[in-house]
Design a protein around this motif. Structure first.
Motif, PDB file in Angstrom:
ATOM      1  N   ARG A  85     -39.970 -59.454-132.276  1.00  0.00           N
ATOM      2  CA  ARG A  85     -39.171 -59.107-131.083  1.00  0.00           C
ATOM      3  C   ARG A  85     -39.674 -57.830-130.437  1.00  0.00           C
ATOM      4  O   ARG A  85     -39.763 -57.736-129.220  1.00  0.00           O
ATOM      5  N   ARG A  86     -39.981 -56.842-131.264  1.00  0.00           N
ATOM      6  CA  ARG A  86     -40.511 -55.573-130.724  1.00  0.00           C
ATOM      7  C   ARG A  86     -41.840 -55.828-130.025  1.00  0.00           C
ATOM      8  O   ARG A  86     -42.090 -55.314-128.933  1.00  0.00           O
ATOM      9  N   LYS A  87     -42.699 -56.616-130.653  1.00  0.00           N
ATOM     10  CA  LYS A  87     -44.015 -56.914-130.091  1.00  0.00           C
ATOM     11  C   LYS A  87     -43.896 -57.616-128.738  1.00  0.00           C
ATOM     12  O   LYS A  87     -44.677 -57.356-127.820  1.00  0.00           O
ATOM     13  N   LEU A  88     -42.893 -58.482-128.601  1.00  0.00           N
ATOM     14  CA  LEU A  88     -42.682 -59.238-127.369  1.00  0.00           C
ATOM     15  C   LEU A  88     -41.773 -58.516-126.379  1.00  0.00           C
ATOM     16  O   LEU A  88     -41.602 -58.981-125.256  1.00  0.00           O
ATOM     17  N   GLY A  89     -41.165 -57.417-126.806  1.00  0.00           N
ATOM     18  CA  GLY A  89     -40.248 -56.690-125.920  1.00  0.00           C
ATOM     19  C   GLY A  89     -38.928 -57.400-125.717  1.00  0.00           C
ATOM     20  O   GLY A  89     -38.332 -57.307-124.651  1.00  0.00           O
TER      21      GLY A  89
END
Length: 90
Positions: A85-89
């Motif tokens: 989720r962090r990687k994809l924003g």
């Protein structure tokens, strides 16, 4: 137990690849030849699996409906872990 004793995996007609808002998911709905309960498995583009099998679904259509309800209630982020989720924003 030998390979000949392994139960057959039966895939539902609902099993398919879907793209939602540019995110690819492989949705598999299946059961074994010895267990009537259906399992919902969703794999995201990173290869992470989200499996819903407790309790198993009484019908493959109910498993598909559960997939749709998860999307409606939680959105696509439900099928990603925190790092993804962090990687994809998200």
């Amino acid at each position: 137990m030998t390979a000949d004793d392994d139960p057959e995996i039966i895939f539902s007609d609902y099993t398919q690849s879907v793209v939602i808002d540019g995110h690819h998911f492989d949705v598999e709905i299946y059961r074994t030849s010895i267990d009537p309960g259906w399992i919902l498995s969703v794999e995201n583009q990173f290869g992470t699996l989200t499996v819903s099998d407790n309790p198993p679904f009484f019908g493959d259509g109910l498993a598909w409906r559960a997939f749709e309800e998860i999307l409606h209630e939680e959105g696509i982020k439900a099928f990603y872990n925190k790092k993804e989720r962090r990687k994809l924003g998200l």
